[in-house]
Design a protein around this motif. Structure first.
Motif, PDB file in Angstrom:
ATOM      1  N   HIS A 171      23.795  34.514  21.939  1.00  0.00           N
ATOM      2  CA  HIS A 171      23.675  33.118  22.354  1.00  0.00           C
ATOM      3  C   HIS A 171      22.482  32.942  23.295  1.00  0.00           C
ATOM      4  O   HIS A 171      21.869  33.918  23.744  1.00  0.00           O
ATOM      5  CB  HIS A 171      24.971  32.637  23.009  1.00  0.00           C
ATOM      6  CG  HIS A 171      25.365  33.431  24.222  1.00  0.00           C
ATOM      7  ND1 HIS A 171      25.029  33.056  25.496  1.00  0.00           N
ATOM      8  CD2 HIS A 171      26.064  34.588  24.337  1.00  0.00           C
ATOM      9  CE1 HIS A 171      25.501  33.943  26.349  1.00  0.00           C
ATOM     10  NE2 HIS A 171      26.137  34.882  25.679  1.00  0.00           N
ATOM     11  N   ASN A 173      21.846  32.413  26.332  1.00  0.00           N
ATOM     12  CA  ASN A 173      21.760  33.049  27.648  1.00  0.00           C
ATOM     13  C   ASN A 173      21.747  34.568  27.576  1.00  0.00           C
ATOM     14  O   ASN A 173      21.693  35.245  28.600  1.00  0.00           O
ATOM     15  CB  ASN A 173      22.939  32.610  28.523  1.00  0.00           C
ATOM     16  CG  ASN A 173      22.927  31.115  28.783  1.00  0.00           C
ATOM     17  OD1 ASN A 173      21.861  30.514  28.947  1.00  0.00           O
ATOM     18  ND2 ASN A 173      24.104  30.498  28.807  1.00  0.00           N
ATOM     19  N   ALA A 174      21.773  35.114  26.367  1.00  0.00           N
ATOM     20  CA  ALA A 174      21.929  36.557  26.213  1.00  0.00           C
ATOM     21  C   ALA A 174      20.692  37.330  26.640  1.00  0.00           C
ATOM     22  O   ALA A 174      20.786  38.492  27.044  1.00  0.00           O
ATOM     23  CB  ALA A 174      22.272  36.894  24.770  1.00  0.00           C
ATOM     24  N   GLY A 234      28.912  31.833  22.039  1.00  0.00           N
ATOM     25  CA  GLY A 234      29.049  32.917  22.996  1.00  0.00           C
ATOM     26  C   GLY A 234      30.252  33.814  22.771  1.00  0.00           C
ATOM     27  O   GLY A 234      30.672  34.540  23.673  1.00  0.00           O
TER      28      GLY A 234
END
Length: 307
Positions: A171, A173-174, A234
């Motif tokens: 996702h 923010n990974a 996520g």
């Protein structure tokens, strides 16, 4: 009896889908219209063609026999239409394709211009997982199949269309979690897999086995789109074909994570049975692919070179 070709086509679709609702969807008709035509067709026979038990529609033995006859009649009508077009100098007939699920992001671009040039051709395309696609080609049910991994137990000829790359994706923010993903990372987070019979799942499991990765948690979903949405939300990470991620990468809904041994690479191939006697339509399509595949790849898939 006074049934119509339209009724035969509707009844045949009902026997194939085992559902009036699905038949209506595939024929682009309303459900009431399909139900009325089924009733009108049934009224011409004293023996039931279908029966409903619970909420499930079943085709009776007699109905199955009528469906076989309907298919023969429709095939003969199509043959007459194809011969009429052939006498006019128009390429005509049916082109049958079986395409692995992720191939739906590829094959339309290799079909559009050919179909536009040849309005007399009818396209029949089944999109399914690798196991079912290979079964179709083995049984000689289709002219061509689109696959990324060749089976070992059937003699095929093939034409390479373009490269297929699989990356580890997460996702949006990974990226902050790992700049270079190692086996420890992959063991700590949930991994999302495709269903059994999927070539993507086979490739992903082979990769994890090679690097000795045992996922903390496994999620299994039945389509590339379902896996993609799970990654965006996520729920975990997955090894996915780049070809289906163009929009999500552009919108930064997902990110590609650098990992040892990735990307996995193979080729999208149009395959057919070795020694197959091809129809004029199949011969024309194969020649079109050979003549135009580089142009199509350049016009529609140049974005892939950036990854």
């Amino acid at each position: 009896m006074n049934f119509t070709l339209h009724q035969l086509q509707i009844f045949l679709k009902i026997t194939q889908t085992k559902s009036i609702t699905k038949a209506a969807e595939e024929l682009f008709l309303t459900q009431p219209a399909v139900s009325i035509q089924l009733k009108n067709f049934q009224d011409q026979f004293e023996i039931p063609l279908t029966e409903v038990i619970g909420r499930q529609l079943y085709v009776t033995d007699f109905g199955s026999e009528i469906a076989l006859a309907a298919q023969k009649i429709i095939d003969e009508v199509n043959a007459v239409n194809y011969k009429t077009l052939a006498y006019k100098g128009i390429l005509s007939g049916k082109l049958k394709l079986a395409v692995v699920s992720t191939g739906k992001y590829v094959i339309p671009y290799f079909l559009a211009e050919f179909m536009n040039r040849n309005s007399g051709i009818e396209l029949e395309m089944d999109v399914n997982n690798k196991t079912k696609v290979i079964k179709s080609i083995k049984n000689n049910e289709v002219d061509f199949a689109l696959v990324s991994i060749l089976p070992n137990d059937v003699a095929l000829e093939s034409e390479v269309l373009m490269e297929n790359k699989l990356f580890l994706v997460g996702h949006k923010n990974a990226k902050s979690q790992a700049s270079a993903v190692g086996t420890d990372f992959l063991s700590e987070f949930p991994l999302i897999f495709r269903e059994d019979g999927s070539a993507t799942k086979t490739s992903m499991e082979g990769y994890l086995k090679k690097y000795g990765v045992s996922p903390k948690m496994r999620l299994q979903l039945t389509s590339n789109e379902a896996v993609k949405q799970a990654v965006i939300a996520g729920l975990g990470y997955s090894v996915m074909p780049l070809i289906g991620l163009k929009n999500e990468l552009e919108k930064e809904d997902v990110v590609i994570l650098p990992a040892e041994g990735l990307p996995l690479t193979s080729n999208w191939r149009l395959v057919w049975l070795k020694g197959k006697a091809m129809s004029p339509v199949a011969v024309a399509y194969l020649q079109y692919i050979k003549d135009n595949k580089d142009k199509i790849k350049s016009e529609s898939f140049s974005w892939i070179e950036g990854y």
